[in-house]
Design a protein around this motif. Structure first.
Motif, short mmCIF file in Angstrom:
data_model
loop_
_atom_site.label_atom_id
_atom_site.label_comp_id
_atom_site.label_asym_id
_atom_site.label_seq_id
_atom_site.Cartn_x
_atom_site.Cartn_y
_atom_site.Cartn_z
N VAL A 1 -41.05 109.68 -36.09
CA VAL A 1 -42.37 110.17 -35.69
C VAL A 1 -43.29 109.04 -35.28
O VAL A 1 -43.89 109.07 -34.21
CB VAL A 1 -43.04 110.96 -36.84
CG1 VAL A 1 -44.44 111.43 -36.44
CG2 VAL A 1 -42.18 112.13 -37.25
N ASN A 2 -43.41 108.03 -36.14
CA ASN A 2 -44.36 106.95 -35.92
C ASN A 2 -43.68 105.62 -35.64
O ASN A 2 -42.67 105.28 -36.27
CB ASN A 2 -45.26 106.78 -37.16
CG ASN A 2 -46.22 107.93 -37.33
OD1 ASN A 2 -46.73 108.47 -36.35
ND2 ASN A 2 -46.46 108.33 -38.57
N ALA A 3 -44.27 104.87 -34.70
CA ALA A 3 -43.82 103.52 -34.39
C ALA A 3 -44.85 102.53 -34.91
O ALA A 3 -46.05 102.83 -34.94
CB ALA A 3 -43.65 103.35 -32.88
N TYR A 4 -44.39 101.35 -35.31
CA TYR A 4 -45.25 100.33 -35.91
C TYR A 4 -45.24 99.05 -35.09
O TYR A 4 -44.18 98.56 -34.70
CB TYR A 4 -44.78 100.02 -37.34
CG TYR A 4 -45.15 101.11 -38.30
CD1 TYR A 4 -46.30 101.03 -39.08
CD2 TYR A 4 -44.37 102.27 -38.40
CE1 TYR A 4 -46.65 102.04 -39.95
CE2 TYR A 4 -44.72 103.29 -39.27
CZ TYR A 4 -45.87 103.16 -40.04
OH TYR A 4 -46.23 104.18 -40.89
N PHE A 5 -46.44 98.53 -34.87
CA PHE A 5 -46.62 97.31 -34.10
C PHE A 5 -47.54 96.36 -34.87
O PHE A 5 -48.51 96.80 -35.49
CB PHE A 5 -47.21 97.62 -32.73
CG PHE A 5 -46.37 98.55 -31.90
CD1 PHE A 5 -45.36 98.05 -31.10
CD2 PHE A 5 -46.57 99.93 -31.94
CE1 PHE A 5 -44.56 98.90 -30.33
CE2 PHE A 5 -45.79 100.79 -31.19
CZ PHE A 5 -44.77 100.27 -30.38
N VAL A 6 -47.22 95.08 -34.83
CA VAL A 6 -48.00 94.05 -35.52
C VAL A 6 -48.34 92.97 -34.52
O VAL A 6 -47.51 92.60 -33.66
CB VAL A 6 -47.19 93.44 -36.70
CG1 VAL A 6 -47.92 92.24 -37.30
CG2 VAL A 6 -46.94 94.50 -37.77
N ARG A 7 -49.55 92.45 -34.60
CA ARG A 7 -49.94 91.36 -33.70
C ARG A 7 -48.94 90.21 -33.85
O ARG A 7 -48.55 89.85 -34.95
CB ARG A 7 -51.36 90.88 -34.01
CG ARG A 7 -52.43 91.86 -33.58
CD ARG A 7 -53.75 91.15 -33.31
NE ARG A 7 -53.61 90.13 -32.27
CZ ARG A 7 -53.60 90.39 -30.96
NH1 ARG A 7 -53.71 91.63 -30.53
NH2 ARG A 7 -53.47 89.42 -30.09
N LYS A 8 -48.54 89.66 -32.73
CA LYS A 8 -47.50 88.63 -32.74
C LYS A 8 -47.87 87.43 -33.59
O LYS A 8 -47.01 86.80 -34.21
CB LYS A 8 -47.18 88.19 -31.31
CG LYS A 8 -46.47 89.27 -30.50
CD LYS A 8 -46.19 88.82 -29.07
CE LYS A 8 -45.49 89.91 -28.28
NZ LYS A 8 -45.25 89.52 -26.87
N ASP A 9 -49.17 87.11 -33.65
CA ASP A 9 -49.59 85.96 -34.43
C ASP A 9 -49.76 86.28 -35.91
O ASP A 9 -50.14 85.42 -36.70
CB ASP A 9 -50.89 85.37 -33.88
CG ASP A 9 -52.04 86.36 -33.87
OD1 ASP A 9 -51.79 87.57 -34.08
OD2 ASP A 9 -53.18 85.94 -33.65
N LYS A 10 -49.48 87.54 -36.30
CA LYS A 10 -49.61 87.95 -37.70
C LYS A 10 -48.29 88.43 -38.30
O LYS A 10 -48.28 89.03 -39.39
CB LYS A 10 -50.66 89.06 -37.83
CG LYS A 10 -52.07 88.68 -37.40
CD LYS A 10 -52.63 87.52 -38.22
CE LYS A 10 -52.82 87.85 -39.68
NZ LYS A 10 -53.96 88.76 -39.91
N LEU A 11 -47.18 88.17 -37.63
CA LEU A 11 -45.89 88.67 -38.12
C LEU A 11 -45.50 88.08 -39.48
O LEU A 11 -44.91 88.75 -40.32
CB LEU A 11 -44.79 88.38 -37.09
CG LEU A 11 -44.77 89.29 -35.86
CD1 LEU A 11 -43.84 88.75 -34.80
CD2 LEU A 11 -44.38 90.71 -36.26
N ASN A 12 -45.83 86.82 -39.71
CA ASN A 12 -45.58 86.18 -41.00
C ASN A 12 -44.16 86.44 -41.53
O ASN A 12 -43.95 86.81 -42.68
CB ASN A 12 -46.59 86.66 -42.05
CG ASN A 12 -48.00 86.20 -41.74
OD1 ASN A 12 -48.20 85.23 -41.02
ND2 ASN A 12 -48.98 86.90 -42.27
#
Length: 309
Positions: free
Chosen positions: A244-255
């Protein structure tokens, strides 16, 4: 007449008192249930610190599927600098992606929905005064989303953005320019496949239940959202197991979080929410769902040209 009125009151008042008592018991049972869910959710939130993937982290407290656990997993690793969320398309907030974040992590946030009935009901809930939450009634469009955010004091950096409006999700996210979230949760339509970057054509008045009787014609494909996320500086980190849901994280915050390809993270949904032409749930499964919406128009988000499912 006076005697008749008194007799009527004697008959009604005890019944009304019983009704009031039952309603109070129901309210208390609901409150007790929420308290129990929060205690169990808090324990699960501590356990998912040991998880190594989104799949391992899933659990449900208030979310529709396992998104509460995924969000806890991501904020533990991303460590957002601002503990503010925005979620729109929340309905009555009984099943939502941010309610556990609000009540377990004490984040503050803005929720929006097109139904004043839902928003007014939320404002009467005890959690509305216990936490820093603002509920706004508005039908979200690409034209009004930025002004809605600005007028409610949401600009710049936020921790999490959750988009689930069963229709123009791609176009609304594309339009957002006034906030930058560390984490974005957005619904995708797995029936649109994992190869074509496509979305429903934009219409500010789009309503899923009116667009097609099946309720299956809405939203955008994962590739379309993946491309948009890349343009906005995000990496794709996975989908929930329900598809249902996709997740995205800012590239500079992947850690240390792994950025996934579409092929690595795409999940095909198996839930059966289709309707027949009479509006009754038909419980179509697998590819039978796709056949119902075959031939309907979509926009190729790479070329901006109309195609067909």
């Amino acid at each position: 007449m006076k005697l008749t009125k008194k007799i009527r009151q004697w008959l009604i008042e005890p019944l009304q008192a019983q009704i009031n008592q039952v309603q109070e018991q129901l309210r208390q049972a609901k409150a007790d249930n929420v308290a129990t869910k929060l205690v169990m959710g808090a324990a699960l939130a501590k356990l998912i610190k040991q998880a190594t993937t989104i799949k391992e982290a899933e659990f449900k407290v208030f979310s529709q599927f396992g998104d509460d656990g995924i969000i806890q997993y991501l904020i533990d690793r991303v460590k957002p600098r601002v503990d503010t969320f925005v979620e729109f398309g929340v309905e009555d907030y009984e099943e939502a992606n941010t309610r556990f974040l609000l009540m377990n992590n004490n984040w503050k946030g803005l929720i929006m929905d097109g139904s004043s009935t839902f928003m007014d009901s939320i404002k009467t809930s005890s959690f509305y005064w216990r936490y820093s939450l603002k509920a706004i009634t508005s039908f979200i469009t690409a034209e009004n989303i930025n002004q809605l955010l600005v007028s409610n004091g949401i600009v710049g950096q936020i921790g999490l953005l959750s988009i689930d409006i069963d229709g123009n999700d791609y176009w609304v996210w594309k339009a957002i320019t006034v906030v930058e979230a560390d984490i974005v949760v957005i619904e995708y339509n797995s029936l649109f496949g994992s190869e074509r970057a496509i979305s429903i054509p934009y219409s500010p008045n789009f309503m899923r239940e009116q667009a097609h009787y099946s309720y299956l014609y809405f939203g955008a494909s994962l590739p379309a959202l993946y491309d948009l996320a890349t343009e906005k500086g995000y990496a794709f980190v996975g989908c929930n197991q329900a598809g249902v849901n996709a997740y995205f994280v800012r590239k500079d915050k992947l850690n240390g979080l792994a950025a996934l390809s579409i092929e690595e993270g795409y999940v095909y949904s198996r839930f059966r929410e289709s309707r027949n032409q009479a509006g009754i749930m038909s419980f179509l499964d697998g590819v039978d769902r796709g056949a119902v919406i075959e031939g309907l128009p979509v926009i190729n988000t790479k070329t901006n040209r109309e195609e067909y499912l």
